[in-house]
Motif scaffolding. Structure first.
Motif, PDB file in Angstrom:
ATOM      1  N   ALA A  47       2.306 -10.134  -0.604  1.00 41.70           N
ATOM      2  CA  ALA A  47       3.155  -8.838  -0.033  1.00 41.70           C
ATOM      3  C   ALA A  47       2.558  -7.361  -0.179  1.00 41.70           C
ATOM      4  CB  ALA A  47       4.439  -8.888  -0.282  1.00 41.70           C
ATOM      5  N   THR A  48       1.998  -7.076  -1.436  1.00 37.67           N
ATOM      6  CA  THR A  48       1.411  -5.832  -1.669  1.00 37.67           C
ATOM      7  C   THR A  48       0.112  -5.587  -1.080  1.00 37.67           C
ATOM      8  OG1 THR A  48       2.463  -6.020  -4.056  1.00 37.67           O
ATOM      9  CG2 THR A  48       0.923  -4.388  -3.656  1.00 37.67           C
ATOM     10  N   LEU A  49      -0.744  -6.505  -1.073  1.00 40.41           N
ATOM     11  CA  LEU A  49      -1.919  -6.436  -0.514  1.00 40.41           C
ATOM     12  C   LEU A  49      -1.784  -6.281   1.227  1.00 40.41           C
ATOM     13  CD1 LEU A  49      -4.949  -6.440  -1.001  1.00 40.41           C
ATOM     14  CD2 LEU A  49      -4.868  -8.863  -0.667  1.00 40.41           C
ATOM     15  N   LEU A  50      -1.061  -6.840   1.680  1.00 46.59           N
ATOM     16  CA  LEU A  50      -0.717  -6.815   3.085  1.00 46.59           C
ATOM     17  C   LEU A  50      -0.309  -5.176   3.514  1.00 46.59           C
ATOM     18  CD1 LEU A  50      -0.686  -8.154   6.135  1.00 46.59           C
ATOM     19  CD2 LEU A  50       1.531  -8.917   5.674  1.00 46.59           C
ATOM     20  N   ALA A  51       0.718  -4.720   2.512  1.00 49.53           N
ATOM     21  CA  ALA A  51       1.375  -3.799   2.912  1.00 49.53           C
ATOM     22  C   ALA A  51       0.372  -2.733   2.674  1.00 49.53           C
ATOM     23  CB  ALA A  51       2.483  -3.504   1.896  1.00 49.53           C
ATOM     24  N   LEU A  52      -0.795  -2.791   1.861  1.00 51.97           N
ATOM     25  CA  LEU A  52      -1.686  -1.607   1.438  1.00 51.97           C
ATOM     26  C   LEU A  52      -2.634  -1.773   2.774  1.00 51.97           C
ATOM     27  CD1 LEU A  52      -2.541  -2.027  -2.204  1.00 51.97           C
ATOM     28  CD2 LEU A  52      -1.364  -0.122  -1.184  1.00 51.97           C
ATOM     29  N   ARG A  53      -3.010  -2.897   3.295  1.00 53.90           N
ATOM     30  CA  ARG A  53      -4.048  -3.224   4.426  1.00 53.90           C
ATOM     31  C   ARG A  53      -3.402  -2.544   5.719  1.00 53.90           C
ATOM     32  NH1 ARG A  53      -4.269  -8.236   8.351  1.00 53.90           N
ATOM     33  NH2 ARG A  53      -6.268  -7.630   9.444  1.00 53.90           N
ATOM     34  N   MET A  54      -2.141  -2.573   6.001  1.00 54.96           N
ATOM     35  CA  MET A  54      -1.541  -2.301   7.003  1.00 54.96           C
ATOM     36  C   MET A  54      -1.249  -0.644   6.858  1.00 54.96           C
ATOM     37  SD  MET A  54      -1.183  -4.853   9.022  1.00 54.96           S
ATOM     38  CE  MET A  54      -0.105  -4.704  10.183  1.00 54.96           C
ATOM     39  N   ALA A  55      -0.760  -0.046   5.781  1.00 56.68           N
ATOM     40  CA  ALA A  55      -0.595   1.386   5.817  1.00 56.68           C
ATOM     41  C   ALA A  55      -1.961   2.022   5.962  1.00 56.68           C
ATOM     42  CB  ALA A  55      -0.076   1.426   4.148  1.00 56.68           C
ATOM     43  N   PHE A  56      -3.139   1.467   5.434  1.00 55.34           N
ATOM     44  CA  PHE A  56      -4.369   2.118   5.812  1.00 55.34           C
ATOM     45  C   PHE A  56      -4.900   2.073   7.163  1.00 55.34           C
ATOM     46  CE2 PHE A  56      -5.431   1.553   1.168  1.00 55.34           C
ATOM     47  CZ  PHE A  56      -5.260   2.598   0.799  1.00 55.34           C
ATOM     48  N   SER A  57      -4.290   0.949   7.744  1.00 51.92           N
ATOM     49  CA  SER A  57      -4.764   0.727   9.263  1.00 51.92           C
ATOM     50  C   SER A  57      -3.559   1.612  10.319  1.00 51.92           C
ATOM     51  CB  SER A  57      -4.701  -0.839   9.640  1.00 51.92           C
ATOM     52  OG  SER A  57      -5.456  -1.491   8.934  1.00 51.92           O
ATOM     53  N   SER A 209       5.943  -4.874   7.412  1.00 53.15           N
ATOM     54  CA  SER A 209       5.189  -5.174   6.077  1.00 53.15           C
ATOM     55  C   SER A 209       5.511  -4.228   5.027  1.00 53.15           C
ATOM     56  CB  SER A 209       3.712  -5.185   6.290  1.00 53.15           C
ATOM     57  OG  SER A 209       3.068  -5.963   7.200  1.00 53.15           O
ATOM     58  N   LEU A 210       5.751  -2.967   5.384  1.00 50.78           N
ATOM     59  CA  LEU A 210       6.185  -1.915   4.582  1.00 50.78           C
ATOM     60  C   LEU A 210       7.834  -2.197   3.877  1.00 50.78           C
ATOM     61  CD1 LEU A 210       4.652   1.139   5.872  1.00 50.78           C
ATOM     62  CD2 LEU A 210       3.705  -0.463   3.895  1.00 50.78           C
ATOM     63  N   LEU A 211       8.895  -2.798   5.004  1.00 48.72           N
ATOM     64  CA  LEU A 211       9.898  -3.021   4.621  1.00 48.72           C
ATOM     65  C   LEU A 211       9.981  -4.090   3.715  1.00 48.72           C
ATOM     66  CD1 LEU A 211      11.898  -2.323   8.145  1.00 48.72           C
ATOM     67  CD2 LEU A 211      11.956  -1.058   6.029  1.00 48.72           C
ATOM     68  N   GLN A 212       9.291  -5.054   3.939  1.00 48.08           N
ATOM     69  CA  GLN A 212       9.282  -6.201   3.256  1.00 48.08           C
ATOM     70  C   GLN A 212       8.785  -5.959   1.722  1.00 48.08           C
ATOM     71  OE1 GLN A 212       5.958  -9.182   3.683  1.00 48.08           O
ATOM     72  NE2 GLN A 212       7.008 -10.790   2.814  1.00 48.08           N
ATOM     73  N   PHE A 213       7.934  -5.081   1.469  1.00 45.79           N
ATOM     74  CA  PHE A 213       7.390  -4.584   0.302  1.00 45.79           C
ATOM     75  C   PHE A 213       8.546  -3.987  -0.336  1.00 45.79           C
ATOM     76  CE2 PHE A 213       5.707  -1.372  -2.545  1.00 45.79           C
ATOM     77  CZ  PHE A 213       4.854  -2.182  -3.253  1.00 45.79           C
ATOM     78  N   ALA A 214       9.249  -3.120   0.288  1.00 47.21           N
ATOM     79  CA  ALA A 214      10.181  -2.318  -0.339  1.00 47.21           C
ATOM     80  C   ALA A 214      11.477  -2.959  -0.591  1.00 47.21           C
ATOM     81  CB  ALA A 214      10.536  -1.009   0.757  1.00 47.21           C
ATOM     82  N   ALA A 215      11.647  -4.029   0.139  1.00 48.73           N
ATOM     83  CA  ALA A 215      12.662  -4.606  -0.289  1.00 48.73           C
ATOM     84  C   ALA A 215      12.574  -6.040  -1.281  1.00 48.73           C
ATOM     85  CB  ALA A 215      13.348  -5.640   0.937  1.00 48.73           C
ATOM     86  N   THR A 216      11.358  -6.172  -1.722  1.00 54.27           N
ATOM     87  CA  THR A 216      11.020  -7.124  -2.564  1.00 54.27           C
ATOM     88  C   THR A 216      10.355  -6.814  -3.869  1.00 54.27           C
ATOM     89  OG1 THR A 216       9.153  -7.776  -1.493  1.00 54.27           O
ATOM     90  CG2 THR A 216      10.967  -9.043  -0.814  1.00 54.27           C
ATOM     91  N   HIS A 217       9.984  -5.404  -3.739  1.00 57.09           N
ATOM     92  CA  HIS A 217       8.980  -4.855  -4.950  1.00 57.09           C
ATOM     93  C   HIS A 217       9.443  -3.515  -5.433  1.00 57.09           C
ATOM     94  CE1 HIS A 217       6.493  -8.194  -3.373  1.00 57.09           C
ATOM     95  NE2 HIS A 217       5.681  -7.911  -4.203  1.00 57.09           N
ATOM     96  N   PRO A 218       9.353  -3.297  -6.790  1.00 57.65           N
ATOM     97  CA  PRO A 218       9.584  -1.862  -7.185  1.00 57.65           C
ATOM     98  C   PRO A 218       8.532  -1.059  -6.836  1.00 57.65           C
ATOM     99  CG  PRO A 218       8.917  -3.222  -9.002  1.00 57.65           C
ATOM    100  CD  PRO A 218       9.053  -4.174  -7.792  1.00 57.65           C
ATOM    101  N   LEU A 219       8.764   0.363  -6.605  1.00 59.94           N
ATOM    102  CA  LEU A 219       7.419   1.187  -6.551  1.00 59.94           C
ATOM    103  C   LEU A 219       6.329   1.058  -7.396  1.00 59.94           C
ATOM    104  CD1 LEU A 219       6.850   3.317  -4.267  1.00 59.94           C
ATOM    105  CD2 LEU A 219       7.610   5.071  -6.005  1.00 59.94           C
ATOM    106  N   GLY A 220       6.660   0.670  -8.709  1.00 54.74           N
ATOM    107  CA  GLY A 220       5.433   0.385  -9.787  1.00 54.74           C
ATOM    108  C   GLY A 220       4.676  -0.633  -9.251  1.00 54.74           C
TER     109      GLY A 220
END
Length: 309
Positions: A47-57, A209-220
């Protein structure tokens, strides 16, 4: 005669550029699995890796969306908005997430071979929707494809015994998801336009992707090694943005049929890169399975292009 020779030379040069672009696009798309596997060495999750890839794209696709909006004065209707939303979630978000999850358990080579099955699945889905029988040669070619996948899976089950079934199932689900997207996107693209549809769908997928990351991961959780950020950026540039451009220019120069044929080098490129960068073992069983998958998919694709619409 001189004029004709000059035109032939220009045509050949244009065709060669198209072939080069198609090859580079195939290698770029194939490199995604290698980059994902390299990032997993730093214990980052899917989830973190996908969020980073999509954020850069996504900045690029936002730019394309703004440009496309100026080119098309008419706004999207409610039906088209729903299509963009649903297909963006299925084709770009869900498919990518399932693929990233599967790569935690299977080799890059097997992942690319399973993804390469999408023409067989689009044939099956189209046949179900149109209630049209699938030709016997196509059924035989699909059987060859899945026999090849079985051989490649035997290789992975021996090399990566833990989770091979789960990983292959996740990647196959990703392929099904992408095939559903392809079947559903045809009419939407014809109405909306390819650039606008792709940009909007990618923005939807990025938001998911970003919503999934925000809902399942802390910012850290974003505190990952700089190497992971570099790999995610490389994924966005070399396995997402550049291949999309190269593919469209290749199709314009040499046509979709030739571009698709050249794209069949993708699984081979993945196997070579996996051997070189990930030290994945190549076996005669895996090579035989890959050959069967490539042969079957090429037959299915060739027959699909000849079939009446």
């Amino acid at each position: 005669m001189a004029n004709q020779a000059q035109q032939t030379g220009l045509f050949n040069q244009d065709a060669l550029v198209g072939i080069l672009f198609a090859l580079l696009a195939a290698v770029g798309f194939s490199a995604k699995a290698i980059l994902v596997k390299l990032a997993y060495l730093d214990r980052v999750d899917a989830a973190t890796l996908l969020a980073l890839r999509m954020a850069f794209s996504v900045p690029f696709f936002i730019g394309v969306a703004l440009w496309a909006r100026r080119q098309h004065a008419e706004p999207l209707g409610t039906r088209d908005r729903m299509l963009v939303l649903v297909l963006g979630l299925i084709g770009y978000y869900l498919s990518s997430f399932l693929d990233f999850l599967g790569l935690q358990y299977v080799s890059a080579g097997l992942e690319r071979l399973i993804l390469f099955l999408y023409p067989t699945l689009t044939v099956i889905l189209s046949a179900l929707l149109t209630r049209r029988a699938i030709a016997r040669p196509v059924i035989a070619a699909m059987a060859v494809c899945y026999a090849g996948i079985a051989l490649a899976f035997v290789h992975d089950a021996g090399a990566m015994p833990h989770g091979a079934v789960l990983g292959a199932s996740l990647v196959f689900a990703s392929t099904v998801s992408y095939s559903v997207y392809l079947v559903g996107a045809g009419h939407a693209i014809a109405r909306i336009g390819a650039a606008r549809f792709t940009a909007y769908a990618m923005i939807v997928a990025t938001a998911a992707s970003l919503l999934q990351f925000a809902a399942t991961h802390p910012l850290g959780a974003l505190d990952v090694p700089g190497r992971v950020y570099g790999l995610a950026l490389a994924m966005a540039v070399f396995s997402t943005l550049l291949p999309v451009f190269l593919l469209s220019h290749a199709i314009r120069r040499i046509g979709s049929g030739s571009t698709s044929l050249i794209g069949s080098v993708g699984p081979i490129a993945t196997l070579v890169m996996a051997y070189a960068f990930l030290h994945e073992r190549l076996s005669s069983v895996q090579i035989a399975g890959s050959a069967l998958v490539l042969a079957g998919v090429l037959i299915v694709s060739a027959h699909s292009r000849r079939a009446p619409a």
